[in-house]
Enzyme design. Sequence first.
Site, mmCIF file in Angstrom:
data_model
loop_
_atom_site.group_PDB
_atom_site.id
_atom_site.type_symbol
_atom_site.label_atom_id
_atom_site.label_comp_id
_atom_site.label_asym_id
_atom_site.label_seq_id
_atom_site.Cartn_x
_atom_site.Cartn_y
_atom_site.Cartn_z
ATOM 1 N N GLY A 45 0.837 -1.202 0.000
ATOM 2 C CA GLY A 45 0.000 0.000 0.000
ATOM 3 C C GLY A 45 0.865 1.243 0.000
ATOM 4 O O GLY A 45 1.884 1.287 0.689
ATOM 5 N N ARG A 76 1.019 -5.194 -5.058
ATOM 6 C CA ARG A 76 1.193 -6.213 -4.012
ATOM 7 C C ARG A 76 1.669 -7.523 -4.641
ATOM 8 O O ARG A 76 1.222 -8.596 -4.267
ATOM 9 C CB ARG A 76 -0.116 -6.396 -3.248
ATOM 10 N N ASP A 81 5.749 -5.403 5.588
ATOM 11 C CA ASP A 81 6.089 -6.785 5.885
ATOM 12 C C ASP A 81 6.171 -7.663 4.628
ATOM 13 O O ASP A 81 7.084 -8.479 4.494
ATOM 14 C CB ASP A 81 5.034 -7.344 6.842
ATOM 15 N N THR A 109 4.832 1.694 6.246
ATOM 16 C CA THR A 109 3.420 1.299 6.332
ATOM 17 C C THR A 109 2.707 2.319 7.200
ATOM 18 O O THR A 109 3.229 2.697 8.266
ATOM 19 C CB THR A 109 3.174 -0.107 6.928
ATOM 20 N N ASP A 143 0.221 1.605 8.798
ATOM 21 C CA ASP A 143 -0.294 0.840 9.949
ATOM 22 C C ASP A 143 0.696 0.822 11.122
ATOM 23 O O ASP A 143 0.310 0.498 12.243
ATOM 24 C CB ASP A 143 -0.586 -0.609 9.537
ATOM 25 N N ASP A 200 2.963 -1.285 11.830
ATOM 26 C CA ASP A 200 2.996 -2.595 12.479
ATOM 27 C C ASP A 200 4.239 -3.414 12.126
ATOM 28 O O ASP A 200 4.237 -4.629 12.271
ATOM 29 C CB ASP A 200 1.720 -3.389 12.135
ATOM 30 N N ARG A 208 -4.858 -3.327 9.854
ATOM 31 C CA ARG A 208 -5.255 -4.720 9.599
ATOM 32 C C ARG A 208 -4.998 -5.615 10.805
ATOM 33 O O ARG A 208 -5.897 -6.269 11.301
ATOM 34 C CB ARG A 208 -4.460 -5.232 8.394
HETATM 35 O O1 F6P Z 1 -0.933 -0.847 3.705
HETATM 36 C C1 F6P Z 1 -1.707 -1.423 4.712
HETATM 37 C C2 F6P Z 1 -3.115 -1.006 4.512
HETATM 38 O O2 F6P Z 1 -3.175 0.369 4.639
HETATM 39 C C3 F6P Z 1 -4.079 -1.712 5.453
HETATM 40 O O3 F6P Z 1 -4.349 -1.016 6.621
HETATM 41 C C4 F6P Z 1 -5.303 -1.875 4.601
HETATM 42 O O4 F6P Z 1 -6.044 -3.002 5.007
HETATM 43 C C5 F6P Z 1 -4.749 -2.043 3.246
HETATM 44 O O5 F6P Z 1 -3.541 -1.346 3.206
HETATM 45 C C6 F6P Z 1 -5.668 -1.565 2.141
HETATM 46 O O6 F6P Z 1 -5.043 -1.764 0.937
HETATM 47 P P1 F6P Z 1 -5.644 -1.514 -0.504
HETATM 48 O O7 F6P Z 1 -5.009 -0.253 -0.988
HETATM 49 O O8 F6P Z 1 -5.214 -2.681 -1.300
HETATM 50 O O9 F6P Z 1 -7.129 -1.369 -0.390
#
Ligand code: F6P
Length: 349
Positions: free
Chosen positions: A10, A72, A103, A125, A127, A129, A171
């Site tokens: 992301g 991804r 990660d 990230t 997040d 995390d 997440r």
């Molecule tokens: O990068 C992590 C994150 O921000 C998560 O918190 C979330 O679930 C995910 O990305 C959402 O990703 P996407 O852009 O694929 O909807």
Amino acid sequence: MRLGVLTGGGDCPGLNAVIRAVVIAGHVRYGYETLGYLDGWRGVLDDRARLLDPVESDGLLALGGTVLGTSRTNPFAEERGAERVIANLAERGVDVVVAIGGDDTLGVANRLGTMGVRVVGVPKTIDNDLAGTEVTFGFQTAVQTATEAIDRLGTTAESHHRIIVCEVMGRNAGWIATEAGIAGGAAEILVPEVPFDLDEVCAKLLRRHERGQFFSIVVVAEGALPAHAGEAEAAAGARSDAPTDAFGHARLGGIGDWLAGELERRTGYEARSTTLGHIQRGGSPTAFDRVLATRFGVAAIEAVHDGDFGIMVALQAAAIVRIPLSDAVGKPKTVDRDLLDGVAAPFLG
Ligand code: F6P
């Protein structure tokens, strides 16, 4: 020396600031040339890349997103993926890959490292995390955005005497929910690490009303779920057919709407929900994140210069350090319970 740089997973504010730092510091200090791979590991697999110009890169500092694009993609989930990556890097004469990611992206870097690819990781990230670093760039910007949203939700919630549920990203870890919840004065903070008791949440909100506090903001992380098995199933039901990515992660989102419905039904107070979603990931990085991204980028160049590969640059006790990539990946850094149970708790309910 020729570097390959890529951004995976992301996107988040500060990615471009890291790219800028890698390109310029590499060029100015050591005369390195940097090739930017497009769309994360996808670009290495498909051999799509372009040379990054140090002068043009100077304008990237405050720009949100990533000019390299992201994906991804997991090379290890593709036919002969790792071999194709290794062959394509060799073909382009890339000596070292600077992988900027969370990660999943750094997990790939770590595995490639064990196969002989020279890699340096930069932690990213929103997040927050990722293990081994106190903070990732992008997180602070996301918290700022979420806090501003909670402030706005607060004034309308108060005017209408409502409960407003604010769903934020997170997440596996509730860092954004916890910090934005504290900063925004939330009445409740619900995180993936602590399955919540719906009856207890309702009881807290009822007590607030009894005390004359006729509105409440409930901040819920997208990965949070109720403790009660039946409720958890119902809450997760909304997303049961959501697609998964190449790393096996299901698309989240929906807990806020479900929760607002339950809170209204059980308390009798009017409730609404707002999902902040990708608003948290967009836009220009805060000054803190610009500085952190720049420090990480420069530190990555120093690691390359020292020949220190298979590492991730990290922030520990205000200093930039290097840790083995294998220490950072595969073990999410969950929320600081002192922050949640100690600092936040007296203000909840
Ligand atoms: O990068 C992590 C994150 O921000 C998560 O918190 C979330 O679930 C995910 O990305 C959402 O990703 P996407 O852009 O694929 O909807």
